[in-house]
Design an enzyme around this catalytic site. Sequence first.
Site, PDB file in Angstrom:
ATOM      1  NE  ARG A 120      -0.569   0.209   4.980  1.00 27.21           N
ATOM      2  CZ  ARG A 120      -1.216   0.380   6.134  1.00 27.21           C
ATOM      3  NH1 ARG A 120      -2.530   0.529   6.139  1.00 27.21           N
ATOM      4  NH2 ARG A 120      -0.546   0.405   7.267  1.00 27.21           N
ATOM      5  CG  PHE A 174      -0.781  -6.733   3.937  1.00 29.40           C
ATOM      6  CD1 PHE A 174      -1.123  -6.711   2.597  1.00 29.40           C
ATOM      7  CD2 PHE A 174       0.560  -6.602   4.280  1.00 29.40           C
ATOM      8  CE1 PHE A 174      -0.152  -6.575   1.617  1.00 29.40           C
ATOM      9  CE2 PHE A 174       1.527  -6.465   3.316  1.00 29.40           C
ATOM     10  CZ  PHE A 174       1.170  -6.446   1.967  1.00 29.40           C
ATOM     11  CG  HIS A 205      19.179 -16.763   2.700  1.00 32.34           C
ATOM     12  ND1 HIS A 205      18.789 -16.264   3.910  1.00 32.34           N
ATOM     13  CD2 HIS A 205      20.489 -16.453   2.563  1.00 32.34           C
ATOM     14  CE1 HIS A 205      19.812 -15.680   4.494  1.00 32.34           C
ATOM     15  NE2 HIS A 205      20.863 -15.776   3.711  1.00 32.34           N
ATOM     16  CE  LYS A 209      24.571 -18.166   1.888  1.00 38.62           C
ATOM     17  NZ  LYS A 209      24.950 -17.091   0.966  1.00 38.62           N
ATOM     18  CG  ASP A 231      18.194 -12.940  13.097  1.00 37.34           C
ATOM     19  OD1 ASP A 231      17.156 -12.977  12.412  1.00 37.34           O
ATOM     20  OD2 ASP A 231      19.225 -12.345  12.741  1.00 37.34           O
ATOM     21  CG  HIS A 275      20.183 -18.913   8.702  1.00 38.52           C
ATOM     22  ND1 HIS A 275      19.211 -19.186   7.779  1.00 38.52           N
ATOM     23  CD2 HIS A 275      20.163 -17.564   8.870  1.00 38.52           C
ATOM     24  CE1 HIS A 275      18.625 -18.061   7.402  1.00 38.52           C
ATOM     25  NE2 HIS A 275      19.185 -17.068   8.052  1.00 38.52           N
ATOM     26  CE  LYS A 296      22.352  -8.635  13.520  1.00 38.65           C
ATOM     27  NZ  LYS A 296      22.616  -8.707  12.065  1.00 38.65           N
TER      28      LYS A 296
END
Length: 501
Positions: free
Chosen positions: A50, A94, A189, A193, A246, A251, A351
């Site tokens: 939107r 939504f 994701h 790879k 996370d 992963h 990080k």
Amino acid sequence: MGNTSPNDATSFVLFGGTGDLAMRKILPALHEAETAGRLPHALRILIVDRSCASRADLMAWLDTCVRPHLAQSGPACAAWTRFVERIEYVRLDFSRPQDFVALRDALRDALRDTSTAHAHATREKPLYYLATGPALFVPICRALAALDLTRDARVVLEKPLGYDLQSSRQINDEVGQIFAEEQIYRIDHYLGKESVQNLLALRFGNTLFEPVWRREWVESVQITIAEQLGVEGRGEFYDSVGALRDMVQNHLLQLLSIVAMEPPHSMDANAVRDEKLRVLRALKPVPANDIDSVAVRGQYDAGVIRREAVPAYAREAGIARASTTETFVALRVEVENWRWAGVPFFLRTGKRLAERAAEIVITFRPVPHSSLGNESGRPGANRLVIRLQPDEDIRLHWLAKRPGEGMALQPVHLEIDFDRFFAPERMDAYQRLLIDAIHGRLALFVHRDEQEAAWRWVEPILRDWKARTAPPRPYLAGSWGPAASSALLARAGMCWMEEEH
């Protein structure tokens, strides 16, 4: 253009199509697929959001915001023109189910445009990609079901899928009432790879490694996903999640399961996912009364990255000043089965670390007797390194005779550089997974049972860290994390791979 088959999606419907993920990853991946001729001829791309007032505004946004994220060679004019010709814009809220009538009408229009030229498209086969927050997954799916837009459809769910085991189950239950399990594509994701796919090829397509891929010959396994970036404007979101949720729950545990899985009877989706699930269910439970013996949590302090000063996590925008959210996790994990009993798997992510890197290191045991001198018995002399980023390659480290007199040994390696050998055919991870979803291939997507097994394993750590009043261990930005991470391996007589240099 790619060939079209009866199993292909006819429309790619991207919810949150002007968000950060769509801008940086999804739309560039679709464009690269267009450039390579991999998209089915009849596929339409519907961007649902939107934030733009009209299609003209969307086109301006694509040109300004998406094109800079395309491949370094830049978009070929013809490919970009073909790509944007596929795109339609559906503006809706939504949270308002009544707005979804506009999407239904757009899908019907797309079907009318394509069914004449492609007789197989007797009804719409949409692929819904939910690049939104998880709180919107169920409302969007319910709105689609209310308008009969879920039959012959697939839905891609982005992480994070829930906050813990209970919330994950709730989302899966409610989405599962609308879509069957074979219609649901939970994306990770890292599974797309090239180097991860080649790990499967290395193990199950060759006789060389499979006999030694077990406890008798493998000393340890390290899996690292290190980032130099901080929270990058996502502070409020990240502070509610942390590194364990996370990165580890999805992963890192997915990569572990691929390293440790038994050979599947085929590359069929169910066969591959069943073997990964067996690994996740075989993870040794975390000792609830001694979490510190297997887990380290840290939080970055101010430091230097690429010669630039960066602030401490607690000083980033959107972060609570007294936050105890972890930005670093190191774990010792064991797989309690016949193949891997007693072999430590060390997982690490964080990080603001010294490098951006993702790699899997399989360290083989030293020779039983050093008849050629001490070097041949050195721990880690023989290891296999599968690098996932920033470059993708596989290196086999071993010992060879140094030129000259005597039998002095020196480390050498054999390397498969995917950029060098497979550059023309390579796809990045998102492109590969999007193409698989469009064609209806589930093998590289996560089954609900895998997801729940991973949540079940990390929950004792989550509960322990939530109950603590002590903050995470500090580490300097630009370092490799808190000293306790090195101590975790030192107790086993080992070290992280980068510490060898």
